[in-house]
Motif scaffolding. Structure first.
Motif, mmCIF file in Angstrom:
data_model
loop_
_atom_site.group_PDB
_atom_site.id
_atom_site.type_symbol
_atom_site.label_atom_id
_atom_site.label_comp_id
_atom_site.label_asym_id
_atom_site.label_seq_id
_atom_site.Cartn_x
_atom_site.Cartn_y
_atom_site.Cartn_z
ATOM 1 N N TYR A 478 0.812 -1.244 0.082
ATOM 2 C CA TYR A 478 -0.110 -0.046 0.134
ATOM 3 C C TYR A 478 0.877 1.335 0.083
ATOM 4 C CZ TYR A 478 -3.588 -3.345 1.040
ATOM 5 O OH TYR A 478 -4.496 -4.510 1.002
ATOM 6 N N GLN A 479 0.449 2.370 -1.017
ATOM 7 C CA GLN A 479 1.365 3.508 -0.908
ATOM 8 C C GLN A 479 0.640 4.629 -0.284
ATOM 9 O OE1 GLN A 479 1.980 4.333 -4.893
ATOM 10 N NE2 GLN A 479 3.772 2.900 -5.045
ATOM 11 N N LEU A 480 1.139 5.302 0.403
ATOM 12 C CA LEU A 480 0.339 6.538 1.269
ATOM 13 C C LEU A 480 0.579 7.852 0.678
ATOM 14 C CD1 LEU A 480 -1.342 6.819 3.999
ATOM 15 C CD2 LEU A 480 1.035 7.141 5.227
ATOM 16 N N LEU A 481 -0.672 8.433 0.430
ATOM 17 C CA LEU A 481 -0.404 9.765 -0.182
ATOM 18 C C LEU A 481 -1.003 10.720 0.824
ATOM 19 C CD1 LEU A 481 -1.559 7.482 -2.505
ATOM 20 C CD2 LEU A 481 -1.376 9.768 -3.996
ATOM 21 N N LEU A 482 -0.586 12.120 0.661
ATOM 22 C CA LEU A 482 -1.009 12.961 1.601
ATOM 23 C C LEU A 482 -1.278 14.235 1.054
ATOM 24 C CD1 LEU A 482 1.593 12.708 4.718
ATOM 25 C CD2 LEU A 482 -0.649 11.628 4.500
ATOM 26 N N GLY A 483 -2.436 15.045 1.375
ATOM 27 C CA GLY A 483 -2.830 16.482 0.777
ATOM 28 C C GLY A 483 -3.569 16.433 -0.123
ATOM 29 N N GLY A 484 -4.313 15.509 -0.550
ATOM 30 C CA GLY A 484 -5.221 15.560 -1.739
ATOM 31 C C GLY A 484 -6.726 16.048 -1.268
ATOM 32 N N ALA A 485 -7.487 16.756 -2.008
ATOM 33 C CA ALA A 485 -8.682 17.211 -1.615
ATOM 34 C C ALA A 485 -9.491 17.568 -2.795
ATOM 35 C CB ALA A 485 -8.490 18.846 -1.143
ATOM 36 N N GLU A 486 -10.829 17.596 -2.602
ATOM 37 C CA GLU A 486 -11.784 17.435 -3.863
ATOM 38 C C GLU A 486 -12.813 18.532 -3.782
ATOM 39 O OE1 GLU A 486 -14.007 13.888 -2.710
ATOM 40 O OE2 GLU A 486 -14.632 14.987 -0.813
ATOM 41 N N SER A 487 -12.596 19.600 -2.924
ATOM 42 C CA SER A 487 -13.680 20.634 -3.027
ATOM 43 C C SER A 487 -13.104 21.731 -3.548
ATOM 44 C CB SER A 487 -14.096 20.713 -1.319
ATOM 45 O OG SER A 487 -13.019 20.488 -0.626
ATOM 46 N N ALA A 488 -13.665 23.020 -3.101
ATOM 47 C CA ALA A 488 -13.125 24.169 -3.728
ATOM 48 C C ALA A 488 -11.860 24.163 -3.985
ATOM 49 C CB ALA A 488 -13.946 25.438 -3.182
ATOM 50 N N ASP A 489 -11.122 23.628 -2.954
ATOM 51 C CA ASP A 489 -9.576 23.743 -3.156
ATOM 52 C C ASP A 489 -9.178 22.398 -3.514
ATOM 53 O OD1 ASP A 489 -10.414 22.486 -0.881
ATOM 54 O OD2 ASP A 489 -9.083 23.421 0.629
ATOM 55 N N THR A 490 -9.633 22.065 -4.663
ATOM 56 C CA THR A 490 -8.973 20.622 -5.101
ATOM 57 C C THR A 490 -7.440 20.609 -5.294
ATOM 58 O OG1 THR A 490 -11.167 20.310 -6.167
ATOM 59 C CG2 THR A 490 -9.283 18.864 -6.757
ATOM 60 N N SER A 491 -7.027 19.286 -4.853
ATOM 61 C CA SER A 491 -5.659 19.331 -5.000
ATOM 62 C C SER A 491 -5.249 17.824 -5.119
ATOM 63 C CB SER A 491 -4.752 19.684 -3.841
ATOM 64 O OG SER A 491 -5.206 19.329 -2.600
ATOM 65 N N LEU A 492 -3.967 17.393 -5.449
ATOM 66 C CA LEU A 492 -3.639 16.024 -5.605
ATOM 67 C C LEU A 492 -2.564 15.558 -4.662
ATOM 68 C CD1 LEU A 492 -3.537 16.125 -9.550
ATOM 69 C CD2 LEU A 492 -5.473 15.070 -8.317
ATOM 70 N N GLY A 493 -2.931 14.392 -4.067
ATOM 71 C CA GLY A 493 -2.044 13.867 -2.936
ATOM 72 C C GLY A 493 -0.627 13.946 -3.418
ATOM 73 N N THR A 494 0.201 13.617 -2.453
ATOM 74 C CA THR A 494 1.613 13.434 -3.048
ATOM 75 C C THR A 494 1.959 12.117 -2.497
ATOM 76 O OG1 THR A 494 2.172 15.647 -2.819
ATOM 77 C CG2 THR A 494 4.062 14.259 -2.999
ATOM 78 N N ILE A 495 2.751 10.986 -2.883
ATOM 79 C CA ILE A 495 3.033 9.723 -2.329
ATOM 80 C C ILE A 495 4.251 10.038 -1.217
ATOM 81 C CG2 ILE A 495 4.350 7.697 -2.745
ATOM 82 C CD1 ILE A 495 2.676 7.762 -5.518
ATOM 83 N N THR A 496 3.954 9.322 -0.179
ATOM 84 C CA THR A 496 4.968 9.675 1.077
ATOM 85 C C THR A 496 6.346 9.161 0.700
ATOM 86 O OG1 THR A 496 4.276 7.818 2.080
ATOM 87 C CG2 THR A 496 3.138 9.942 2.983
ATOM 88 N N GLY A 497 6.411 7.922 0.090
ATOM 89 C CA GLY A 497 7.612 7.109 -0.022
ATOM 90 C C GLY A 497 7.326 5.791 -0.325
ATOM 91 N N PRO A 498 8.252 4.934 -0.103
ATOM 92 C CA PRO A 498 8.309 3.349 -0.101
ATOM 93 C C PRO A 498 6.691 2.889 0.471
ATOM 94 C CG PRO A 498 10.466 3.847 0.673
ATOM 95 C CD PRO A 498 9.544 5.178 0.808
ATOM 96 N N GLY A 499 6.179 2.134 0.041
ATOM 97 C CA GLY A 499 4.984 1.452 0.316
ATOM 98 C C GLY A 499 4.980 0.675 1.604
ATOM 99 N N PHE A 500 3.695 0.188 2.030
ATOM 100 C CA PHE A 500 3.777 -0.477 3.392
ATOM 101 C C PHE A 500 2.988 -1.823 3.280
ATOM 102 C CE2 PHE A 500 3.900 3.821 4.092
ATOM 103 C CZ PHE A 500 4.863 4.173 5.043
ATOM 104 N N SER A 501 2.972 -2.764 4.295
ATOM 105 C CA SER A 501 1.931 -3.937 4.512
ATOM 106 C C SER A 501 0.858 -3.142 4.932
ATOM 107 C CB SER A 501 2.702 -4.961 5.383
ATOM 108 O OG SER A 501 2.701 -4.379 6.470
ATOM 109 N N GLU A 502 -0.392 -3.943 4.821
ATOM 110 C CA GLU A 502 -1.461 -3.823 5.395
ATOM 111 C C GLU A 502 -1.445 -3.078 6.987
ATOM 112 O OE1 GLU A 502 -5.206 -6.172 4.404
ATOM 113 O OE2 GLU A 502 -5.061 -6.325 6.482
ATOM 114 N N ASP A 503 -0.710 -3.925 7.767
ATOM 115 C CA ASP A 503 -0.627 -3.324 9.156
ATOM 116 C C ASP A 503 0.214 -2.205 9.267
ATOM 117 O OD1 ASP A 503 -2.177 -4.999 10.417
ATOM 118 O OD2 ASP A 503 -0.809 -6.728 10.573
#
Ligand code: HEM
Ligand code: SF4
Lengths: 544, 102
Positions: A478-503
């Motif tokens: 699983y890759q993690l992204l931060l900082g996306g939004a979909e409202s008036a201030d729509t933005s796209l998330g950025t990937i934090t780095g290497p992915g993770f297991s489910e836990d």
């Protein structure tokens, strides 16, 4: 709400009869799978991981109680007792038998529902603000325009084989509750200085493997030219959109490749031409449709008083109830995200219960939200407590709207044939970890969205916290992204780095929320803090 | 002893059920799947022509102690059912069934 006239009904009925014939010919072996597949897809019938899946359209997310009741009945009669409400404001059934499909479509047609425009490279079912007609901040109810759009786009012969699928969303407020700018075309109904209603057009948004935010292509198109303008926008796309490569076929790629100025110029040129042809539906048609939405039967002069003495009820009111445009009424959002549950799933019993509540307490109306929740748009404040009690008894009163457990998740590898990883068990684990409602409220608005593959059906690009499932040498990751939004201030998330297991990803999310709590200033939401301090402190906490 | 094999899967045309080629017919249980070799294409062509299965294709699996385990997680979930609804899976009575997938 809109009521079918004889033309609408005749079209839908004819479609059911046609599909019944096609299914019979497939079952008798007269049609091969290669011949049949495009026909079943045109009727919303997919083959998924475990069985056939039927996707039923909910035009602009609006339902009446009779329709909702039939959705519940179908879950019992033809499926395994539940349905899945999706980010496209539709409902999907996961265990359909081929021979039953025509009967299901016939049951749907009786209440003016269908599965048209839920698959294929056509103009898909239009989505809209789920608070339409009830929100205090709208300049007009967007649904009459959405209905006009439905009529224009259904079986539109010129746009039945576009380069790729085409999704339109429509809103009428500054607050975007429909992720409008992440659609192929987004329309915002606006009022100009002269007080006239018109459409602000956005084009070329989308998610998938190349997410893009739609730029504005026209500031104000008079409402009575909306269809002509859409016709022009689609025509330019149909002419130049790429058909050589499925991954570059969406309008977002065209707009990106030729540039928004050039695309807009071509649309304006085509628009000027189309205006001379008189293709716009007569104004009387829009007026006829508007008439059906005008007055759902709201009473005036009702009291805004509310007895908040039951603390559980008060909590739910604070989290899941919104201001209505009419005094004495409220908008209720029913969360389909209980802790440990499957986002968007509802049992037949729950679906019918929501139908009953809509009939008795919400002027017969419901909405499906793109966040996979159900809305009762017109509830009297005086009835709120009774509605809450009924919901609570059915496990439908989770007070978590827009909190970290109000997760959007696509079906992922548990159901979807295209998936790389499961999204649903991950959603369950996250809700278990953050189950404490006090903790959730402390974290405040936090939109978490999970997709099981790069197609992004779970809107992960637009999550304050987004999660993308990938396949790493046959193991879910699983890759993690931060900082996306979909409202008036729509933005796209950025990937934090290497992915993770489910836990691992659940732990990482917890660290991310810890950074937020430590660094937030004043009334900042998670997203605000992220935007102010940037990725570095979060990265440090996760990988440091 | 475990052995890498190839097996054939598809969906029942009528019900949509996930099914596996047993050498004589089709079963819903992956443990009944048999290894196929160069005969796979001929079996698929013959079975497709009967118009009772759909989406037939060959996948990798591992056979060990009379059990068959598809090589890819997607096929293991197909063989079991949704891991979030084990009550609807082929092993509703086995609370550990989900761990077979991973
Ligand atoms: C289970 C069967 C499904 C299949 C086969 C499927 C397929 C796809 C594909 C291929 C794309 C990418 C299109 C592109 O980038 O050109 C996509 C996008 C999308 N799908 Fe799905 N999807 C499925 C289920 C869902 C569900 C359940 C939802 C709602 C929860 C959904 C909502 C969306 C949305 C919102 C997008 C992104 C918007 C866009 O760019 O089109 N899909 N889907
Ligand atoms: S994002 Fe991928 S896994 Fe999820 S529903 Fe869409 S296609 Fe399937």
């Amino acid at each position: 709400m809109y009521q079918y006239d004889q033309h609408d009904q005749a079209m839908v009925d004819a479609r059911v009869a046609e599909f019944r014939g096609q299914v019979a010919r497939r079952l008798s072996g007269e049609l091969t799978e290669d011949q049949f597949k495009p026909l079943r897809l045109k009727n919303g019938l997919y083959l998924q991981l475990h069985a056939y899946m039927l996707r039923v359209a909910v035009p602009y997310g609006t339902l009446n109680s009779a329709q909702m009741r039939v959705l519940g009945d179908i879950a019992d009669k033809y499926d395994r007792g539940y349905g899945h409400f999706t980010t496209r404001q539709n409902i999907q059934y996961n265990w359909i038998k081929l021979a039953d499909a025509p009967d299901i479509l016939a049951d749907l047609a009786k209440v003016q529902l269908h599965a048209i425009q839920t698959s294929g490279n056509c103009i898909r079912n239009t989505t809209a603000d789920h608070f339409a007609g009830a929100a205090a901040d709208e300049v007009a109810d967007p649904r009459p325009y959405a209905e006009l759009l439905r009529q224009w786009s259904t079986f539109h012969p010129e746009f039945d084989y576009l380069p790729r699928k085409f999704k339109v969303a429509i809103i009428a407020s500054e607050t975007d509750r429909a992720a409008m700018r992440l659609h192929d075309i987004g329309i915002q109904i606006v009022k100009n200085e002269a007080g006239e209603i018109g459409c602000k057009f956005f084009a070329g948004g989308g998610m998938g493997r190349t997410p893009m935010i739609a730029p504005c292509i026209a500031e104000f198109v008079p409402a009575l030219q909306m269809i002509s303008f859409l016709e022009a926008a689609l025509r330019v796309y149909n002419r130049h959109g790429r058909r050589d490569n499925k991954y570059k076929a969406r309008i977002k790629i065209l707009v990106h490749e030729i540039g928004v100025a050039e695309y807009s110029r071509q649309v304006q040129e085509e628009f000027a031409h189309i205006l001379t042809l008189g293709l716009e539906p007569p104004p009387a048609e829009l007026e006829r449709i508007k008439g059906m939405f005008a007055d759902p039967g709201l009473e005036s002069g009702l009291s805004d008083d509310l007895d908040r003495s039951d603390p559980d009820f008060a909590l739910w009111v604070d989290q899941n109830v919104h201001t209505h445009k009419q005094a004495g009424y409220a908008i209720v959002t029913i969360s389909l995200k209980p802790v440990g549950g499957i986002p968007g799933d509802a049992t037949a019993y729950q679906i019918r219960l929501m139908a009953d509540l809509a009939r008795d307490y919400s002027l017969d109306e419901l909405r499906v939200s793109h966040a996979q929740n159900i809305v009762l748009p017109h509830v009297k404040k005086a009835d709120l407590y009774r509605v809450w009690q009924a919901l609570d008894a059915a496990g439908l009163a989770t007070p978590n709207l827009d909190l970290i457990t109000d997760i959007i998740a696509c079906p992922g590898l548990d159901y979807c044939a295209l998936a790389n990883a499961r999204s649903l068990p991950l959603a369950q684990k996250i809700t278990d970890r953050f189950a404490d409602i006090g903790r959730q409220r402390e974290l405040g608005e936090l939109k978490l969205k999970i997709s099981g593959c790069i197609n992004a059906c779970g809107h992960h690009h637009a999550g304050h916290i987004g999660i993308l499932g990938v396949d790493r040498k046959g193991v879910e990751n699983y890759q993690l992204l931060l900082g996306g939004a979909e409202s008036a201030d729509t933005s796209l998330g950025t990937i934090t780095g290497p992915g993770f297991s489910e836990d691992g990803v659940v732990d990482a999310i917890e660290k991310v929320t810890d950074v937020y709590l430590a660094r937030r200033e004043g009334a900042e939401r998670f997203l605000d803090t992220y935007r102010r301090i940037g990725m570095a402190p979060f990265k440090e906490a996760i990988y440091g | 002893m475990s052995e890498k094999i190839k097996i054939i899967t598809g969906n029942d045309l009528r019900t949509g059920d996930v099914i596996w080629w047993t050498g004589e017919g089709w079963s819903r249980h992956v443990d009944n799947a048999v290894a196929v070799t160069h005969d796979a294409d001929a079996i698929i062509a013959r079975e497709n022509a009967k118009q009772v299965v759909t989406d037939t294709h060959v996948i990798d699996a591992v056979a060990a102690d009379g059990a068959v385990r598809p090589a890819h997680i997607k096929d293991r979930i197909r063989a079991l059912g949704p891991t979030v609804r084990l009550d609807l899976s082929l092993k509703p009575a086995d609370p550990q069934a989900g761990s077979w997938v991973i």
